[in-house]
Design a protein around this motif. Structure first.
Motif, mmCIF file in Angstrom:
data_model
loop_
_atom_site.group_PDB
_atom_site.id
_atom_site.type_symbol
_atom_site.label_atom_id
_atom_site.label_comp_id
_atom_site.label_asym_id
_atom_site.label_seq_id
_atom_site.Cartn_x
_atom_site.Cartn_y
_atom_site.Cartn_z
ATOM 1 N N ASP A 1 0.823 -1.210 0.000
ATOM 2 C CA ASP A 1 0.000 0.000 0.000
ATOM 3 C C ASP A 1 0.853 1.254 0.000
ATOM 4 O OD1 ASP A 1 0.933 -0.465 2.568
ATOM 5 O OD2 ASP A 1 -0.897 0.209 3.552
ATOM 6 N N ARG A 2 1.967 1.218 0.730
ATOM 7 C CA ARG A 2 2.873 2.366 0.753
ATOM 8 C C ARG A 2 3.588 2.522 -0.586
ATOM 9 N NH1 ARG A 2 2.236 6.647 3.291
ATOM 10 N NH2 ARG A 2 3.316 7.833 1.673
ATOM 11 N N THR A 3 3.948 1.380 -1.188
ATOM 12 C CA THR A 3 4.585 1.400 -2.508
ATOM 13 C C THR A 3 3.667 2.041 -3.537
ATOM 14 O OG1 THR A 3 5.879 -0.592 -2.028
ATOM 15 C CG2 THR A 3 5.562 -0.042 -4.344
ATOM 16 N N GLN A 4 2.387 1.694 -3.488
ATOM 17 C CA GLN A 4 1.429 2.251 -4.440
ATOM 18 C C GLN A 4 1.286 3.762 -4.290
ATOM 19 O OE1 GLN A 4 -2.030 -0.162 -3.603
ATOM 20 N NE2 GLN A 4 -1.568 -1.565 -5.289
ATOM 21 N N ILE A 5 1.243 4.244 -3.038
ATOM 22 C CA ILE A 5 1.138 5.687 -2.806
ATOM 23 C C ILE A 5 2.386 6.394 -3.332
ATOM 24 C CG2 ILE A 5 1.023 7.476 -1.038
ATOM 25 C CD1 ILE A 5 -0.678 5.553 0.645
ATOM 26 N N ASN A 6 3.554 5.820 -3.052
ATOM 27 C CA ASN A 6 4.798 6.403 -3.562
ATOM 28 C C ASN A 6 4.793 6.458 -5.087
ATOM 29 O OD1 ASN A 6 5.705 6.628 -0.941
ATOM 30 N ND2 ASN A 6 7.058 4.839 -1.039
ATOM 31 N N TYR A 7 4.274 5.393 -5.700
ATOM 32 C CA TYR A 7 4.220 5.318 -7.162
ATOM 33 C C TYR A 7 3.314 6.417 -7.709
ATOM 34 C CZ TYR A 7 4.140 3.010 -11.762
ATOM 35 O OH TYR A 7 4.275 2.713 -13.095
ATOM 36 N N LEU A 8 2.134 6.583 -7.094
ATOM 37 C CA LEU A 8 1.205 7.613 -7.545
ATOM 38 C C LEU A 8 1.843 8.996 -7.468
ATOM 39 C CD1 LEU A 8 -2.178 6.486 -5.898
ATOM 40 C CD2 LEU A 8 -1.459 6.205 -8.268
ATOM 41 N N ARG A 9 2.529 9.273 -6.366
ATOM 42 C CA ARG A 9 3.188 10.573 -6.208
ATOM 43 C C ARG A 9 4.218 10.799 -7.321
ATOM 44 N NH1 ARG A 9 2.737 12.894 -1.014
ATOM 45 N NH2 ARG A 9 1.733 11.546 0.536
ATOM 46 N N ALA B 1 8.877 14.173 -4.700
ATOM 47 C CA ALA B 1 7.841 13.131 -4.774
ATOM 48 C C ALA B 1 7.406 12.642 -3.401
ATOM 49 C CB ALA B 1 8.334 11.961 -5.611
ATOM 50 N N GLN B 2 8.113 13.021 -2.352
ATOM 51 C CA GLN B 2 7.719 12.649 -0.988
ATOM 52 C C GLN B 2 6.785 13.678 -0.359
ATOM 53 O OE1 GLN B 2 11.434 12.118 1.047
ATOM 54 N NE2 GLN B 2 12.039 10.358 -0.194
ATOM 55 N N SER B 3 6.547 14.776 -1.067
ATOM 56 C CA SER B 3 5.728 15.856 -0.528
ATOM 57 C C SER B 3 4.252 15.604 -0.791
ATOM 58 C CB SER B 3 6.127 17.190 -1.169
ATOM 59 O OG SER B 3 7.520 17.409 -1.065
ATOM 60 N N THR C 1 -5.670 16.055 -18.690
ATOM 61 C CA THR C 1 -6.733 17.030 -18.417
ATOM 62 C C THR C 1 -6.658 17.568 -16.992
ATOM 63 O OG1 THR C 1 -8.193 15.966 -20.033
ATOM 64 C CG2 THR C 1 -9.225 17.424 -18.415
ATOM 65 N N ARG C 2 -6.582 16.658 -16.017
ATOM 66 C CA ARG C 2 -6.522 17.099 -14.623
ATOM 67 C C ARG C 2 -5.187 17.755 -14.308
ATOM 68 N NH1 ARG C 2 -9.546 12.498 -10.836
ATOM 69 N NH2 ARG C 2 -11.485 12.429 -12.043
ATOM 70 N N ALA C 3 -4.125 17.234 -14.891
ATOM 71 C CA ALA C 3 -2.804 17.814 -14.644
ATOM 72 C C ALA C 3 -2.758 19.263 -15.134
ATOM 73 C CB ALA C 3 -1.729 16.983 -15.322
ATOM 74 N N LYS C 4 -3.312 19.535 -16.309
ATOM 75 C CA LYS C 4 -3.320 20.895 -16.850
ATOM 76 C C LYS C 4 -4.160 21.823 -15.980
ATOM 77 C CE LYS C 4 -3.508 21.818 -21.244
ATOM 78 N NZ LYS C 4 -3.905 21.836 -22.681
ATOM 79 N N ALA C 5 -5.288 21.328 -15.501
ATOM 80 C CA ALA C 5 -6.146 22.154 -14.640
ATOM 81 C C ALA C 5 -5.423 22.498 -13.343
ATOM 82 C CB ALA C 5 -7.450 21.418 -14.344
ATOM 83 N N ASN C 6 -4.763 21.530 -12.734
ATOM 84 C CA ASN C 6 -4.020 21.779 -11.494
ATOM 85 C C ASN C 6 -2.869 22.749 -11.742
ATOM 86 O OD1 ASN C 6 -5.699 20.000 -10.178
ATOM 87 N ND2 ASN C 6 -4.246 18.299 -10.173
ATOM 88 N N ASN D 1 -4.025 26.267 -12.051
ATOM 89 C CA ASN D 1 -4.428 26.835 -10.759
ATOM 90 C C ASN D 1 -3.258 27.001 -9.802
ATOM 91 O OD1 ASN D 1 -7.121 26.893 -11.572
ATOM 92 N ND2 ASN D 1 -7.528 24.832 -10.787
ATOM 93 N N GLY D 2 -2.107 26.445 -10.165
ATOM 94 C CA GLY D 2 -0.943 26.536 -9.288
ATOM 95 C C GLY D 2 -1.015 25.609 -8.082
ATOM 96 N N GLN D 3 -1.946 24.668 -8.114
ATOM 97 C CA GLN D 3 -2.100 23.706 -7.014
ATOM 98 C C GLN D 3 -1.693 22.322 -7.513
ATOM 99 O OE1 GLN D 3 -3.044 24.660 -3.877
ATOM 100 N NE2 GLN D 3 -3.141 26.771 -4.652
ATOM 101 N N LEU D 4 -0.574 21.801 -7.006
ATOM 102 C CA LEU D 4 -0.055 20.523 -7.481
ATOM 103 C C LEU D 4 0.040 19.522 -6.340
ATOM 104 C CD1 LEU D 4 2.872 21.908 -9.704
ATOM 105 C CD2 LEU D 4 0.448 21.653 -10.287
ATOM 106 N N PRO D 5 -1.107 18.974 -5.917
ATOM 107 C CA PRO D 5 -1.098 17.999 -4.818
ATOM 108 C C PRO D 5 -0.570 16.647 -5.289
ATOM 109 C CG PRO D 5 -3.317 18.244 -5.679
ATOM 110 C CD PRO D 5 -2.460 19.243 -6.418
ATOM 111 N N LEU D 6 0.055 15.918 -4.386
ATOM 112 C CA LEU D 6 0.566 14.583 -4.680
ATOM 113 C C LEU D 6 -0.005 13.589 -3.678
ATOM 114 C CD1 LEU D 6 4.391 15.293 -5.260
ATOM 115 C CD2 LEU D 6 2.533 15.400 -6.933
ATOM 116 N N GLY D 7 -0.296 12.373 -4.153
ATOM 117 C CA GLY D 7 -0.749 11.328 -3.241
ATOM 118 C C GLY D 7 -1.950 10.575 -3.753
ATOM 119 N N LYS D 8 -2.637 9.918 -2.827
ATOM 120 C CA LYS D 8 -3.749 9.046 -3.173
ATOM 121 C C LYS D 8 -5.097 9.726 -2.992
ATOM 122 C CE LYS D 8 -5.033 4.166 -2.674
ATOM 123 N NZ LYS D 8 -4.818 2.909 -1.888
ATOM 124 N N THR D 9 -5.105 10.951 -2.462
ATOM 125 C CA THR D 9 -6.373 11.649 -2.271
ATOM 126 C C THR D 9 -7.029 11.929 -3.615
ATOM 127 O OG1 THR D 9 -5.303 13.813 -2.313
ATOM 128 C CG2 THR D 9 -5.514 12.738 -0.161
#
Length: 372
Positions: free
Chosen positions: A37-45, A144-146, A66-71, A74-82
């Motif tokens: 599960d931790r590996t998958q989250i790291n991969y997504l980031r 990528a850890q952020s 599409t989502r990457a361009k929108a983020n 907007n200047g908002q670049l979240p990383l993770g599984k959310t």
């Protein structure tokens, strides 16, 4: 039939950059954990960060654009599984983890559910890191850890990351590992050799049927590869006929059987199919294909309609559902309609003048071409 020649790629793994990014994601994902599960989250980031790096360099040819361009806008670049961080509706399924891993596993670059790099995979990543720069790779891992990165940090790292993706010798190394790996079947090794020769003298849009014609006509092509190509060339028109009839009938709700036969019969003139595909062992749905083949060559419109409806009923029964098409007396009942359905004036020209399936050869040629 396509798997006889292309053992690892699929119809959706035709982007070399995605393979390169996928390998880097695997390297980052398992560096600090052995928990899936931790590996998958790291991969997504890592995949999300790579998307923003590619976008910052002007590269929009990736999954989740599409989502990457929108983020990014907007200047908002979240990383993770959310939910707000994921650049696809289900990034694990529809992103690199889900779509590109099987091909890399078959090629011996990663192994296991955690997507751990093999020795060969680590060697490729080492080449990438050298090309990108050790300091830049460390910066990638830190970012990528952020939980969120800022645009200025992404823009600062993007040139080195993009330069690594565009490095021609490195790209050739990755293509060699994907298409010409050591344990690949003989036909894939031959296909790789032939495709590099073909692409070295070719420019323009890649066409699978044109390539197959060229391959079939080369005197150096082995008998085994020539036979496989001929089998595919003979089956594809038959599959197009089945799909065309099915789609047309989905638009004929309530139509009288006799009226449908009047429409179909003159369109069968000149229709003819080769029997080379019949030599393929363990071919699924052989009984259906044989009936379709015989009815098509006999220009038997009534038998063709019955064949398609019966096959649809059988397939839907296997799926636990009702047939999409069935007769109610002499009227056609349609459960799943196609409002844009049509049928060409000549099914002979239609079936033999196009290809609807690539047999993985399209992805193979696209990957091979990206190393040039």
């Amino acid at each position: 039939m396509g798997r006889k020649m292309v053992g690892n790629l699929t119809t959706v793994t035709s982007n070399l950059d995605n393979f390169m990014v996928g390998l880097l994601c695997c390297a980052h994902a398992s560096a600090s954990t052995d928990q899936l599960d931790r590996t998958q989250i790291n991969y997504l980031r890592a995949e999300q960060l790579a998307a923003y790096l590619r976008l910052a360099a002007g590269n929009e040819n990736f999954l989740g654009i599409t989502r990457a361009k929108a983020n990014f806008k907007n200047g908002q670049l979240p990383l993770g599984k959310t939910e707000e961080a994921q650049i696809l509706s289900n990034q694990l399924s529809y992103g690199l983890w889900g779509l590109y891993s099987s091909a890399m596993q078959v090629a011996g670059l990663i192994a296991g559910p955690e997507r751990l790099l093999t020795d060969q995979g680590r060697a490729l990543v080492a080449e990438m890191v050298t090309c990108m720069g050790e300091d830049q790779w460390q910066s990638f891992n830190v970012l990528a850890q952020s939980n969120q990165v800022i645009v200025s940090d992404v823009e600062a790292l993007a040139p080195a990351f993009n330069g690594m993706l565009r490095d021609t010798p490195l790209r050739r190394s990755v293509v060699q590992a994907l298409l010409n790996w050591q344990s690949a079947k003989p036909l894939q090794l031959e296909l790789y050799s032939k495709s590099t020769d073909y692409l070295s003298h070719f420019s323009g849009e890649i066409s699978v049927p044109v390539f197959c014609e060229w391959l079939h006509g080369q005197t150096e092509t082995s008998d085994a590869l020539r036979v496989t190509i001929a089998q595919i060339q003979s089956l594809e028109p038959l599959l197009i006929l089945a799909a065309t009839l099915m789609e047309w009938l989905q638009g004929q709700k309530g139509s009288d059987r006799a009226a449908l036969l009047d429409i179909l019969q003159p369109r069968l003139e000149g229709l003819s199919f080769s029997s080379a595909w019949q030599e393929v062992a363990k071919l699924p749905h052989r009984s259906f294909l044989s009936r379709l083949f015989e009815s098509g060559n006999a220009h038997d419109a009534d038998a063709l309609l019955s064949c398609v409806l019966e096959q649809n009923k059988l397939v839907m029964q296997q799926r636990g559902g009702a047939a999409w098409l069935e007769w109610q007396g002499d009227a056609l009942r349609v459960r799943v309609a196609n409002d844009r359905a049509s049928i060409p004036e000549s099914l002979s020209l239609h079936c033999h003048g196009r290809w609807w399936n690539s047999y993985f050869i399209g992805s193979f040629l696209q990957i091979a071409r990206q190393a040039v």
